[in-house]
Design a protein around this motif. Structure first.
Motif, PDB file in Angstrom:
ATOM      1  N   UNK A 105       0.848  -1.194   0.000  1.00 15.14           N
ATOM      2  CA  UNK A 105       0.000   0.000   0.000  1.00 15.14           C
ATOM      3  C   UNK A 105       0.876   1.234   0.000  1.00 15.14           C
ATOM      4  N   UNK A 106       0.491   2.195  -0.831  1.00 11.58           N
ATOM      5  CA  UNK A 106       1.234   3.439  -0.930  1.00 11.58           C
ATOM      6  C   UNK A 106       0.324   4.593  -0.542  1.00 11.58           C
ATOM      7  N   UNK A 107       0.848   5.471   0.277  1.00  8.19           N
ATOM      8  CA  UNK A 107       0.105   6.637   0.744  1.00  8.19           C
ATOM      9  C   UNK A 107       0.943   7.895   0.516  1.00  8.19           C
ATOM     10  N   UNK A 108       0.259   8.982   0.243  1.00 10.97           N
ATOM     11  CA  UNK A 108       0.902  10.286   0.208  1.00 10.97           C
ATOM     12  C   UNK A 108       0.791  10.875   1.603  1.00 10.97           C
ATOM     13  N   UNK A 109       1.907  11.311   2.144  1.00  8.73           N
ATOM     14  CA  UNK A 109       1.903  11.944   3.464  1.00  8.73           C
ATOM     15  C   UNK A 109       1.503  13.399   3.247  1.00  8.73           C
ATOM     16  N   UNK A 110       0.241  13.694   3.526  1.00  9.65           N
ATOM     17  CA  UNK A 110      -0.272  15.042   3.323  1.00  9.65           C
ATOM     18  C   UNK A 110       0.262  15.991   4.382  1.00  9.65           C
ATOM     19  N   UNK A 111       0.282  15.501   5.628  1.00  8.34           N
ATOM     20  CA  UNK A 111       0.872  16.291   6.712  1.00  8.34           C
ATOM     21  C   UNK A 111       1.294  15.346   7.828  1.00  8.34           C
ATOM     22  N   UNK A 112       2.325  15.761   8.559  1.00  6.37           N
ATOM     23  CA  UNK A 112       2.785  14.971   9.692  1.00  6.37           C
ATOM     24  C   UNK A 112       3.507  15.899  10.666  1.00  6.37           C
ATOM     25  N   UNK A 113       3.230  15.673  11.949  1.00  5.00           N
ATOM     26  CA  UNK A 113       3.887  16.413  13.027  1.00  5.00           C
ATOM     27  C   UNK A 113       3.843  15.538  14.274  1.00  5.00           C
ATOM     28  N   UNK A 114       4.221  16.079  15.393  1.00  2.00           N
ATOM     29  CA  UNK A 114       4.153  15.325  16.646  1.00  2.00           C
ATOM     30  C   UNK A 114       2.713  14.993  17.043  1.00  2.00           C
ATOM     31  N   UNK A 115       1.755  15.822  16.609  1.00  2.00           N
ATOM     32  CA  UNK A 115       0.392  15.672  17.104  1.00  2.00           C
ATOM     33  C   UNK A 115      -0.635  15.224  16.061  1.00  2.00           C
ATOM     34  N   UNK A 116      -0.246  15.123  14.799  1.00  2.00           N
ATOM     35  CA  UNK A 116      -1.205  14.665  13.789  1.00  2.00           C
ATOM     36  C   UNK A 116      -0.492  14.131  12.562  1.00  2.00           C
ATOM     37  N   UNK A 117      -1.213  13.244  11.852  1.00  2.00           N
ATOM     38  CA  UNK A 117      -0.714  12.716  10.585  1.00  2.00           C
ATOM     39  C   UNK A 117      -1.918  12.537   9.668  1.00  2.00           C
ATOM     40  N   UNK A 118      -1.771  12.951   8.421  1.00  5.71           N
ATOM     41  CA  UNK A 118      -2.812  12.765   7.419  1.00  5.71           C
ATOM     42  C   UNK A 118      -2.196  12.046   6.225  1.00  5.71           C
ATOM     43  N   UNK A 119      -2.818  10.909   5.873  1.00  3.62           N
ATOM     44  CA  UNK A 119      -2.361  10.112   4.739  1.00  3.62           C
ATOM     45  C   UNK A 119      -3.459  10.048   3.703  1.00  3.62           C
ATOM     46  N   UNK A 120      -3.072  10.076   2.432  1.00  2.00           N
ATOM     47  CA  UNK A 120      -4.015   9.941   1.331  1.00  2.00           C
ATOM     48  C   UNK A 120      -3.651   8.697   0.547  1.00  2.00           C
ATOM     49  N   UNK A 121      -4.623   7.811   0.391  1.00  3.85           N
ATOM     50  CA  UNK A 121      -4.403   6.574  -0.348  1.00  3.85           C
ATOM     51  C   UNK A 121      -4.310   6.883  -1.832  1.00  3.85           C
ATOM     52  N   UNK A 122      -3.363   6.264  -2.494  1.00  2.14           N
ATOM     53  CA  UNK A 122      -3.201   6.482  -3.929  1.00  2.14           C
ATOM     54  C   UNK A 122      -3.784   5.327  -4.740  1.00  2.14           C
ATOM     55  N   UNK A 123      -4.447   4.385  -4.068  1.00  2.75           N
ATOM     56  CA  UNK A 123      -4.918   3.173  -4.740  1.00  2.75           C
ATOM     57  C   UNK A 123      -6.320   3.296  -5.325  1.00  2.75           C
ATOM     58  N   UNK A 124      -7.068   4.326  -4.975  1.00  3.85           N
ATOM     59  CA  UNK A 124      -8.449   4.442  -5.438  1.00  3.85           C
ATOM     60  C   UNK A 124      -8.607   5.667  -6.330  1.00  3.85           C
ATOM     61  N   UNK A 125      -9.668   5.655  -7.140  1.00  7.03           N
ATOM     62  CA  UNK A 125      -9.903   6.796  -8.028  1.00  7.03           C
ATOM     63  C   UNK A 125     -10.280   8.037  -7.224  1.00  7.03           C
ATOM     64  N   UNK A 126     -11.078   7.840  -6.170  1.00 11.31           N
ATOM     65  CA  UNK A 126     -11.358   8.925  -5.240  1.00 11.31           C
ATOM     66  C   UNK A 126     -10.440   8.699  -4.051  1.00 11.31           C
ATOM     67  N   UNK A 127      -9.491   9.601  -3.824  1.00 13.02           N
ATOM     68  CA  UNK A 127      -8.490   9.353  -2.779  1.00 13.02           C
ATOM     69  C   UNK A 127      -9.107   9.286  -1.384  1.00 13.02           C
ATOM     70  N   UNK A 128      -8.831   8.197  -0.692  1.00 12.99           N
ATOM     71  CA  UNK A 128      -9.253   8.008   0.686  1.00 12.99           C
ATOM     72  C   UNK A 128      -8.268   8.749   1.585  1.00 12.99           C
ATOM     73  N   UNK A 129      -8.774   9.601   2.454  1.00 12.47           N
ATOM     74  CA  UNK A 129      -7.938  10.396   3.330  1.00 12.47           C
ATOM     75  C   UNK A 129      -8.127   9.906   4.765  1.00 12.47           C
ATOM     76  N   UNK A 130      -7.015   9.544   5.407  1.00 12.29           N
ATOM     77  CA  UNK A 130      -7.046   9.036   6.764  1.00 12.29           C
ATOM     78  C   UNK A 130      -6.338  10.019   7.687  1.00 12.29           C
ATOM     79  N   UNK A 131      -7.007  10.403   8.766  1.00 14.77           N
ATOM     80  CA  UNK A 131      -6.435  11.309   9.755  1.00 14.77           C
ATOM     81  C   UNK A 131      -6.103  10.525  11.012  1.00 14.77           C
ATOM     82  N   UNK A 132      -4.895  10.733  11.555  1.00 11.79           N
ATOM     83  CA  UNK A 132      -4.422  10.004  12.722  1.00 11.79           C
ATOM     84  C   UNK A 132      -3.970  10.964  13.805  1.00 11.79           C
ATOM     85  N   UNK A 133      -4.082  10.494  15.038  1.00 14.34           N
ATOM     86  CA  UNK A 133      -3.466  11.197  16.160  1.00 14.34           C
ATOM     87  C   UNK A 133      -2.641  10.178  16.923  1.00 14.34           C
TER      88      UNK A 133
END
Length: 140
Positions: free
Chosen positions: A110-138
């Motif tokens: 699985x490949x993801x684009x790291x949209x943002x990352x810091x000590x307190x948050x991370x946002x990844x966007x999946x590149x595998x689907x036509x509509x990009x799935x965006x996952x937000x993490x803490x």
């Protein structure tokens, strides 16, 4: 002469340490998914009640997702608490914007684009689907 060599060696070590991958420094910890975007189709006029129910169930399941990234470039993925479902290795591209996860069985990559990352948050966007799935993490 010894002092000169010591100074040059110290500078080289300092330079190497300062060039260390900052993204990996942020990534190495346990992350819990807190939000999911673009799970349902964009055109909601054609979505059935069943599709809507499935999307709600998938979003709830994804929000139980936790990823633990380790310094040795291994990762563990768990859901519904601490049940490990997938483990493998990860790589961060030289541009520090692409995260690639390879399972131990090597049957999924699985490949993801790291949209943002810091000590307190991370946002990844999946590149595998036509509509990009965006996952937000803490961090956990």
């Amino acid at each position: 002469m010894k002092n000169y060599l010591l100074l040059i060696s110290s500078c080289c070590i300092l330079l190497l340490v300062s060039c260390q991958n900052k993204t990996k420094g942020y990534l190495v910890k346990k992350w819990d998914c807190v939000n999911v975007e673009n799970l349902a189709p964009l055109d909601k006029h054609f979505i059935t009640k069943e599709d809507s129910a499935v999307a709600i169930q998938m979003e709830a399941a994804l929000k139980t997702l936790s990823w633990t990234f380790n310094n040795d470039n291994t990762y563990f993925c768990s859901t519904l608490g601490n049940k490990i479902t997938v483990q493998g290795t990860f790589a961060i591209a030289d541009d520090e914007k692409t995260l690639t996860l390879t399972s131990l069985t090597k049957n999924t990559i699985n490949t993801y684009t790291i949209t943002s990352i810091s000590d307190i948050e991370m946002t990844l966007t999946s590149t595998a689907t036509t509509v990009p799935l965006v996952l937000h993490f803490s961090p956990n």
